[in-house]
Design an enzyme around this catalytic site. Structure first.
Site, PDB file in Angstrom:
ATOM      1  CD  GLU A 196      17.329  82.977  60.289  1.00 31.02           C
ATOM      2  OE1 GLU A 196      17.243  81.763  60.604  1.00 31.02           O
ATOM      3  OE2 GLU A 196      17.795  83.843  61.058  1.00 31.02           O
ATOM      4  CD1 TRP A 205      15.590  75.322  63.016  1.00 31.53           C
ATOM      5  CD2 TRP A 205      15.945  74.176  64.909  1.00 31.53           C
ATOM      6  NE1 TRP A 205      14.365  75.046  63.573  1.00 31.53           N
ATOM      7  CE2 TRP A 205      14.547  74.338  64.725  1.00 31.53           C
ATOM      8  CE3 TRP A 205      16.407  73.479  66.046  1.00 31.53           C
ATOM      9  CZ2 TRP A 205      13.619  73.835  65.638  1.00 31.53           C
ATOM     10  CZ3 TRP A 205      15.474  72.982  66.937  1.00 31.53           C
ATOM     11  CH2 TRP A 205      14.102  73.156  66.725  1.00 31.53           C
TER      12      TRP A 205
HETATM   13  N1  ARG Z   1      19.308  86.102  60.791  1.00 31.95           N
HETATM   14  C1  ARG Z   1      20.570  85.735  61.366  1.00 31.95           C
HETATM   15  C2  ARG Z   1      21.465  85.153  60.281  1.00 31.95           C
HETATM   16  O1  ARG Z   1      21.049  85.001  59.183  1.00 31.95           O
HETATM   17  C3  ARG Z   1      20.408  84.725  62.495  1.00 31.95           C
HETATM   18  C4  ARG Z   1      19.457  85.108  63.611  1.00 31.95           C
HETATM   19  C5  ARG Z   1      18.995  83.936  64.455  1.00 31.95           C
HETATM   20  N2  ARG Z   1      18.349  82.928  63.652  1.00 31.95           N
HETATM   21  C6  ARG Z   1      17.852  81.779  64.111  1.00 31.95           C
HETATM   22  N3  ARG Z   1      17.331  80.942  63.239  1.00 31.95           N
HETATM   23  N4  ARG Z   1      17.858  81.466  65.391  1.00 31.95           N
HETATM   24  O2  ARG Z   1      22.599  84.798  60.513  1.00 31.95           O
END
Ligand code: ARG
Length: 360
Positions: free
Chosen positions: A241, A236
């Site tokens: 991010e 998730w």
């Molecule tokens: N940093 C990436 C994005 O913002 C996703 C990477 C995986 N992230 C995770 N929470 N499993 O789209």
């Protein structure tokens, strides 16, 4: 990789995995003998479902860049090594997406497609299964600039987007060296979250949104010397991010100036800390909106606490926790988390998820 090297890698993996799975030494020895024999006879070997499942979990546990590793044991592993063509692969991937999305109660999962060495080997061209297109016109970009090259590749294959800031890209699957095939994502495989703010009603006017679940599609999974080039997985989101990178990096959606304007922060001087204040408001909106729409998300403080619990748990098991500090610290207020004040050895261990060359 020579047969000897493969047999060596297989033996190390089976030794470790069988120990962790509480199997007897005799069982591990028998299995290593069988695998060695299969490699000598055919040049390769096949994992049992149990090996595949535990190997994928170990690879998550070993991922130096992941702050969410406390949950490594909860990974759902879908075995799709039996698919024979792109359409079958797409169907299995869409089923994974619906399972993982789970109407917002996100479940970590992985789908493992035929290995690189097998006759039905597949490669996904997508960086993530759900991602927004990016189009460059003159000197501006519409949509996600990190998708520019992939969007162009999709267009070359005959796909066409509407041209909005948030066009969903198709799933692109290549079998062997064949011409890749593209598939529109079905509605039940994608959840999207419109962004609103808990106290600022005008926030919605920014017209921002993001997708609910990050599914990484371009990494290779290596277990005991066998390479799975297509093994899309998801966890998730951690709020930052989206709020402190995807929507705020100047070379991505670059929304901090718009957020600052909306809140009336003074953008004429750095000393007003308008970027920092806008970051906080945008990240509050992300966490608030996912919560409001019932979509799993974790804030960076909680995630960092969970990571420290993971470290403790691993220490109790007598295992070393490796990590890449620059990836583990969150991109916002990093020094307020415990991770900031610790250090990690950035050593690669297998099983492993690793990046591979872009195929287009
Ligand atoms: N940093 C990436 C994005 O913002 C996703 C990477 C995986 N992230 C995770 N929470 N499993 O789209």
């Amino acid at each position: 990789m020579t047969r000897e090297q493969l047999a060596q890698k297989a033996a190390v993996f089976i030794g470790e995995a069988y120990y962790e799975l509480d199997k007897t030494e005799a069982e591990a020895k028998r299995r290593i003998e069988a695998v060695t024999e299969q490699i000598e006879r055919t040049g390769s070997y096949e994992h049992t479902y149990e090996e595949l499942k535990h190997g994928a979990k170990m690879a998550w546990r070993n991922n130096n860049r992941c702050i969410g590793r406390l949950f490594w044991q909860t990974l759902e592993v879908f075995d799709a090594r039996d698919v024979e063509d792109e359409l079958q692969a797409a169907e299995r991937i869409f089923a994974h997406m619906a399972f993982a999305t789970n109407k917002g109660k996100v479940r970590p999962a992985i789908t493992i497609l035929p290995a690189r060495s097998s006759k039905n080997s597949m490669r996904l061209w997508n960086h993530q299964l759900v991602r927004y297109a990016g189009y460059s016109t003159m000197d501006t970009v519409v949509g996600d600039s990190s998708s520019l090259a992939f969007t162009a590749a999709c267009e070359k294959l005959g796909w066409k987007g509407e041209g909005t800031r948030f066009d969903l890209l198709p799933l692109v699957i290549q079998k062997g060296d064949d011409q890749p095939k593209w598939f529109t994502l079905p509605a039940n495989a994608v959840l999207e979250v419109p962004l609103s703010h808990p106290t600022c009603n005008e926030f919605e006017q920014l017209g921002l949104q993001w997708y609910g679940v990050p599914f990484v599609a371009d990494m290779e999974l290596e277990i005991g010397g066998i390479c799975y080039a297509a093994a899309p997985f998801n966890g998730w989101y951690m709020g930052t991010e989206i709020g402190a990178r995807n929507l705020s990096d100047t070379d991505r959606y670059n929304e901090l100036p718009n957020v600052a304007k909306l809140f009336g922060f003074d953008t004429s001087t750095n000393t007003s800390l308008w970027k920092d204040r806008a970051l906080v408001e945008l990240n509050i909106a992300v966490l608030h909106s996912y919560k409001k729409h019932g979509v799993s998300i974790v804030d960076h403080h909680t995630a960092a606490e969970q990571f420290l619990r993971f470290e403790k748990q691993e220490q109790e098991k007598g295992r070393l926790v490796t990590g890449r500090w620059s990836w583990l610290i969150p991109p916002m207020s990093p020094a307020t988390t415990g991770i900031w004040h610790r250090s990690y050895k950035d050593i690669e261990r297998t099983p492993i998820y690793r990046s591979q060359p872009v195929p287009y």
